[in-house]
Design an enzyme around this catalytic site. Sequence first.
Site, PDB file in Angstrom:
ATOM      1  N   GLU A  39       0.858  -1.192   0.000  1.00  0.00           N
ATOM      2  CA  GLU A  39       0.000   0.000   0.000  1.00  0.00           C
ATOM      3  C   GLU A  39       0.887   1.232   0.000  1.00  0.00           C
ATOM      4  O   GLU A  39       1.695   1.433   0.908  1.00  0.00           O
ATOM      5  CB  GLU A  39      -0.924   0.002   1.231  1.00  0.00           C
ATOM      6  CG  GLU A  39      -2.087  -0.979   1.073  1.00  0.00           C
ATOM      7  CD  GLU A  39      -3.146  -0.893   2.185  1.00  0.00           C
ATOM      8  OE1 GLU A  39      -4.149  -1.599   2.082  1.00  0.00           O
ATOM      9  OE2 GLU A  39      -2.959  -0.117   3.150  1.00  0.00           O
ATOM     10  N   ASP A  44      -6.055  10.073   9.660  1.00  0.00           N
ATOM     11  CA  ASP A  44      -4.789   9.530  10.146  1.00  0.00           C
ATOM     12  C   ASP A  44      -4.388  10.095  11.491  1.00  0.00           C
ATOM     13  O   ASP A  44      -4.637  11.258  11.799  1.00  0.00           O
ATOM     14  CB  ASP A  44      -3.682   9.812   9.123  1.00  0.00           C
ATOM     15  CG  ASP A  44      -3.791   8.883   7.924  1.00  0.00           C
ATOM     16  OD1 ASP A  44      -3.702   7.657   8.132  1.00  0.00           O
ATOM     17  OD2 ASP A  44      -3.985   9.370   6.801  1.00  0.00           O
TER      18      ASP A  44
END
Lengths: 400, 267
Positions: B49, B60
């Site tokens: 990824e 995040d």
Amino acid sequence: MTDKYNMPDERGHFGPYGGMFVAETLMEPIRELNEAYQRYIDDPDFIAELDADLQDYVGRPSPLYYAERWSKALGGAQIYLKREDLNHTGAHKVNNTVGQALLAKRMGKTRIIAETGAGQHGVATATVAARLGLECVVYMGAVDVQRQALNVYRMKLLGATVVPVESGSKTLKDALNEALRDWVTNVDNTFYIIGTVAGPHPYPAMVRDFQAIIGREAKQQCLAQVGRLPDALVACVGGGSNAIGLFYPFIDDTSVKMYGVEAAGDGIETGRHSAALCAGRPGVLHGNRTYLMADDDGEIIETHSISAGLDYPGVGPEHAWLKDTGRAEYVSITDDEALEGFHALTSMEGIIPALESSHAMAYAMKLAPTMTKEQIIIVNLSGRGDKDMHTIAQREGIKL
Amino acid sequence: MSRLAAKFAELKQANRKALIPFITVGDPNPEFTVPMLHAMVAAGADILELGVPFSDPMADGPVIQRASERALAHKMSLRKVLALAEEFRQTDKKTPLVLMGYLNPVEMLGYQAFADAAHKADIDGVLTVDLPPEEAAECVELLKEKGIDQIFLLAPNSTEGRVKKMDAVGSGYIYYVSLKGVTGAGHLNTADVEAKLAEIRKNTSLPVGVGFGVKDAQTAKTVAAIADGVVVGSALISKIEENLANPQKAKDEIVELLTSMRLAMDS
């Protein structure tokens, strides 16, 4: 309230703008919020409680004040000020926080979070949280914490925890990021009171509906005092909640021109500004598609304005739609021009406006002389300037 | 069959689970990324990824936020991420590559231009955090034409209806976010994850990778026992952050951690 105009659609789209661009964990909470909002916005008990709070706690209706001396000095249209500065906590923000807090209470949420730029929304949120006995956490960019120290202290006095946000540009957009991170972590007990007409659906529509009291009153007051509709509306636009609140009830009245005033900061040409509609482009941020200040790679550009409340790289999606359809016109005012507006209103009318609202005043100063004496402008005086004394003194080289 | 589907089929055959590391491209500098990707494959990674840095990474936690900031300080961008992916592909034609990031960089490029560029860079999957299926129709269609899988997230509070939606719209695999929170947060609760995966599997046959909260060999092993893939991000990026003055050491420590995860998952 508006017969023809019926935005947004059921998934929160204003044409190509708006929508629900959030991570999966937030999809369920915004669905739940939308369901509650749709249920209560037409519920007579809810409306009665909201109306009572707006009257007795906020102090509504706010006056529509004829700025006679200033109008005469400018020599053009007659200027009326919608006095949102006289609301409890000193700005229009409280109209929305009272509404969302009542919703939070009905949804059984025990914890309130909010983002704030200038601190007005943070104060308005801390205020209603204190009144309802709810825990309150306010996220505020570290830069804003510094330049709005007085409001930080007010929030703390009201029992809120103020969290300075150190990431990114350390201003309003970063506070919003951090509030979203909190929400995603504490979705079960937490209600996120967004302060402007941005964020994922249903926020842009919901905040608009809570702020539309401004325009509804202004319309009635103008008809009662002058006997007809105004010719133009002027309001400052950061995220755009005070502007949409004034504009929305007039959208179907096509004879009424609408001007949204963005912050040109040091000047659009310098790149140091916050004028997403005047100089930005469509993109996706904070849950909706709208005009943004972004570079060619899609990274959000740091914005600038003397007014912390306008220092935001996006704008509510409904404004993006009103711009594209031409129903509203968006213009910009520099920091220096805003200060002229600030001083003009202060000296001519004995009213000290917030720096955000000063942008609207400065545009009214340009607009009024281009109109006839028979015409009427309503300018939204969205907040009072007490919080800005320090910024203005500093800018003008005065030690307090 | 897409590279991702083939990879999961191959793993199933071998009775193994996918190890899926995530790093932010361009962190701590653009030269670091391609050798790191090759080293991760050598250490046992099955799928990579590639985090596309964004100025406002709302989903995040602090570790990946700072990784984004470091990458952006080197002027990293979606275009440059694709260029580095192409560079990786020159010597590795097999390992599936998944772009993971936020929508605005894709919007600025334009969906068609993005699909073309991702195809040219031989990208296999795209996971856009803030693009739920409700808003994804156009993007999914364009990617599908290029044979690129659109991967969606599921969360602990996703309803059955949403699982069905992801199954209908998504492909490649499903990324199950193991906890309510941001990347790098807290500890995952195995029993909760296991129960939710059982629910998810009733409504989709797509492989399910689990991320958020995978920190070490032990958690990787635990997750591998119940999921089809194990996603690890913040724990790797922490190694970069701890060794900013010495990227080689960061690389060695990442390889060491992934190797230990691989071993634990296979044992």
